[in-house]
Design an enzyme around this catalytic site. Structure first.
Site, mmCIF file in Angstrom:
data_model
loop_
_atom_site.group_PDB
_atom_site.id
_atom_site.type_symbol
_atom_site.label_atom_id
_atom_site.label_comp_id
_atom_site.label_asym_id
_atom_site.label_seq_id
_atom_site.Cartn_x
_atom_site.Cartn_y
_atom_site.Cartn_z
ATOM 1 C CD GLN A 1 -22.943 -0.169 -23.037
ATOM 2 O OE1 GLN A 1 -22.999 -1.375 -22.493
ATOM 3 N NE2 GLN A 1 -24.130 0.422 -22.924
ATOM 4 C CE LYS B 1 -24.097 2.949 -19.940
ATOM 5 N NZ LYS B 1 -25.475 2.792 -20.108
ATOM 6 C CG HIS C 1 -25.266 6.488 -26.334
ATOM 7 N ND1 HIS C 1 -25.399 7.610 -25.871
ATOM 8 C CD2 HIS C 1 -26.148 5.641 -25.921
ATOM 9 C CE1 HIS C 1 -26.362 7.549 -24.884
ATOM 10 N NE2 HIS C 1 -26.629 6.210 -25.030
ATOM 11 C CG ASP D 1 -19.367 6.076 -25.641
ATOM 12 O OD1 ASP D 1 -19.129 5.678 -24.436
ATOM 13 O OD2 ASP D 1 -20.366 6.130 -26.172
HETATM 14 N N1 C6P Z 1 -26.392 3.609 -22.995
HETATM 15 C C1 C6P Z 1 -27.948 1.967 -22.939
HETATM 16 O O1 C6P Z 1 -29.151 1.472 -22.496
HETATM 17 P P1 C6P Z 1 -24.513 7.688 -19.676
HETATM 18 O O2 C6P Z 1 -25.986 7.799 -19.591
HETATM 19 O O3 C6P Z 1 -23.685 9.216 -19.314
HETATM 20 O O4 C6P Z 1 -24.172 7.057 -18.298
HETATM 21 O O5 C6P Z 1 -24.092 6.812 -20.675
HETATM 22 C C2 C6P Z 1 -24.295 7.289 -22.020
HETATM 23 C C3 C6P Z 1 -23.724 6.336 -23.141
HETATM 24 C C4 C6P Z 1 -22.764 6.499 -23.914
HETATM 25 N N2 C6P Z 1 -22.493 5.510 -24.471
HETATM 26 C C5 C6P Z 1 -22.830 4.401 -24.728
HETATM 27 C C6 C6P Z 1 -22.210 3.537 -25.573
HETATM 28 C C7 C6P Z 1 -23.780 3.923 -24.057
HETATM 29 O O6 C6P Z 1 -24.363 2.698 -24.098
HETATM 30 C C8 C6P Z 1 -24.321 4.942 -23.226
HETATM 31 C C9 C6P Z 1 -25.625 4.477 -22.166
HETATM 32 C C10 C6P Z 1 -27.473 3.101 -22.071
HETATM 33 O O7 C6P Z 1 -27.703 1.568 -24.149
HETATM 34 C C11 C6P Z 1 -28.471 3.924 -21.921
HETATM 35 S S1 C6P Z 1 -29.278 5.009 -23.273
#
Ligand code: C6P
Length: 411
Positions: free
Chosen positions: A202, A225, A122, A199
């Site tokens: 997910q 999430k 990401h 990270d």
């Molecule tokens: N992905 C998706 O629709 P935040 O925004 O900081 O809570 O998370 C960022 C982030 C970082 N790593 C991964 C693997 C993610 O999936 C996400 C957030 C969302 O896939 C919003 S773009």
């Protein structure tokens, strides 16, 4: 087995119509819905306990502080960290990863060092490292993927050299649904004296996470999430590394003494938490974790795998549909990313919305991966434990309907 029909009753938002159709929410990788149990805790906090933490001696301040620190202990237990000193509250995964790159990264990375990523990261796990590489003169390298999007472990091993300082990789991809071999990769980077940054945005909502068993150095995730509020997240770091790491933000809360020219910091974990923290967010996160634990992370993982195993063979029968990521459903989370020949993903998402189904379309904040897949964007349905098999079937039927609409012009 998990009773998803009963569980769904806990989520008031799911009982509404969208475009005159019952809502089916399949955008859980973007953010999840919140159960009554979490909403009630937030309401109770603001109605009875709201006060600032670590400051007052009055009863409300003591209650708020106790609840806030209890949330830290719940997170510690949830991710199997050794100590609450290793659990920092942040705004979310993005902030957590930025902290590591900005502070720890700047301390340990030097010109010529190598920072490894994968093409499935990401943007939140790409851009902070690009910036670090620019600041320090380090070199960014992408570990190769197999055709199905899994990491090519043998080639990764060849690529990781004595110059390796950081390996930053997602535990689970937000596009492919793949789960990466974190422990194996951690051993590889540790063998050359580097550090492992994961990270977990997910993975943490969908499976048991044990940061101690994985032996990772840093691990980031977001509360929203996993049925918690937005604006709260976690950075786990090994105690020795956090002790060595300088704070990223400065101000109230994180100081011990402030002299005219210089200051000293509190001990872990508070030295990183400048200013009034997201107290309600942490308390809501605790409620969300307790809610997930009551259902059971193993049961959640099984349910999502069962849904995907139910859907994937049906999608294979539909002409013109390409599903990205591993075909082996045991290697996937509840994410199904796909394209339909000749139909733009945004049109697909609009077609689904007309039928009351929320999916996401776009590059999913993963442009390097889009280039690997050789597409500009995709559609994505992401399932969670409150999604039912009936919803899964409806998703497949709707895909056929939307495809026919765009190909034949009627619905
Ligand atoms: N992905 C998706 O629709 P935040 O925004 O900081 O809570 O998370 C960022 C982030 C970082 N790593 C991964 C693997 C993610 O999936 C996400 C957030 C969302 O896939 C919003 S773009």
């Amino acid at each position: 087995m998990l009773d998803e029909e009963r569980i769904k009753q806990d989520f008031p938002i799911l009982f509404q119509t969208v475009n005159d159709e019952p809502l089916i929410y399949l955008d859980n990788a973007a953010t999840t819905q919140k159960p009554k149990q979490v909403l009630e805790v937030l309401r109770h906090y603001y109605e009875t306990d709201n006060a600032n933490v670590h400051r007052g001696v009055h009863t409300l301040a003591e209650r708020a502080t106790k609840d806030y620190e209890a949330a830290r202990e719940t997170v510690r237990r949830f991710i199997r960290a050794g100590s609450t000193k290793e659990v920092l509250f942040t705004r979310g995964t993005t902030t957590s990863l930025n902290w590591v790159a900005l502070s720890f990264g700047s301390q340990v990375v030097e010109a010529g060092d190598e920072i490894y990523l994968t093409p499935m990261e990401h943007h939140s796990n790409v851009v902070p490292w690009q910036q670090l590489a620019k600041r320090t003169g380090a070199v960014l390298k992408y570990l190769p993927l197999e055709a199905d999007g899994t990491v090519n472990v043998a080639r990764a091993q060849e690529m990781i050299s004595e110059k390796g300082k950081i390996l930053a990789v997602c535990h689970a991809s937000n596009v492919l649904g793949t789960v990466n071999p974190i422990h194996e990769l951690t051993e590889m980077i540790h063998a050359v004296g580097g550090y492992m940054v994961v990270d977990g945005a997910q993975s943490t909502p969908h499976q048991v996470v044990d940061v101690t068993a994985l032996d990772v150095d840093f691990f980031a995730f977001s509360g929203h999430k996993l049925c918690g509020p937005t604006g709260i997240g976690v950075l786990y770091g090994k105690e020795a590394l956090l002790n060595q790491m300088e704070p990223v933000e400065f101000g109230g809360e994180m100081i011990d003494f402030v002299y005219d020219e210089d200051s000293t910091w509190k001990e872990l974990p508070w030295k990183f938490e400048a200013g009034t923290p997201n107290i309600a967010g942490a308390i809501g996160l605790k409620a969300a974790i307790e809610y997930l634990e009551a259902i059971g992370l193993e049961a959640i993982e099984q349910h999502e795998k069962a849904l995907v195993a139910h859907i994937m063979p049906q999608l294979e029968q539909i002409e013109g549909v390409t599903v990205y990521g591993p075909t082996d459903v045991t290697k996937r989370t509840g994410i199904i990313t796909f394209n339909v020949e000749g139909i733009h993903p945004h049109d697909l998402a609009t077609g689904f919305d007309m039928e009351g189904i929320a999916i996401r379309a776009g590059h999913h904040c993963a442009q390097p991966l889009m280039r690997f897949l050789d597409v500009s964007s995709t559609a994505r349905a992401s399932f969670y434990f409150y999604n039912t098999f009936e919803e899964a079937d409806h998703f497949v039927k709707t895909l056929v309907k939307v495809k026919e609409f765009f190909q034949d012009g009627f619905i």
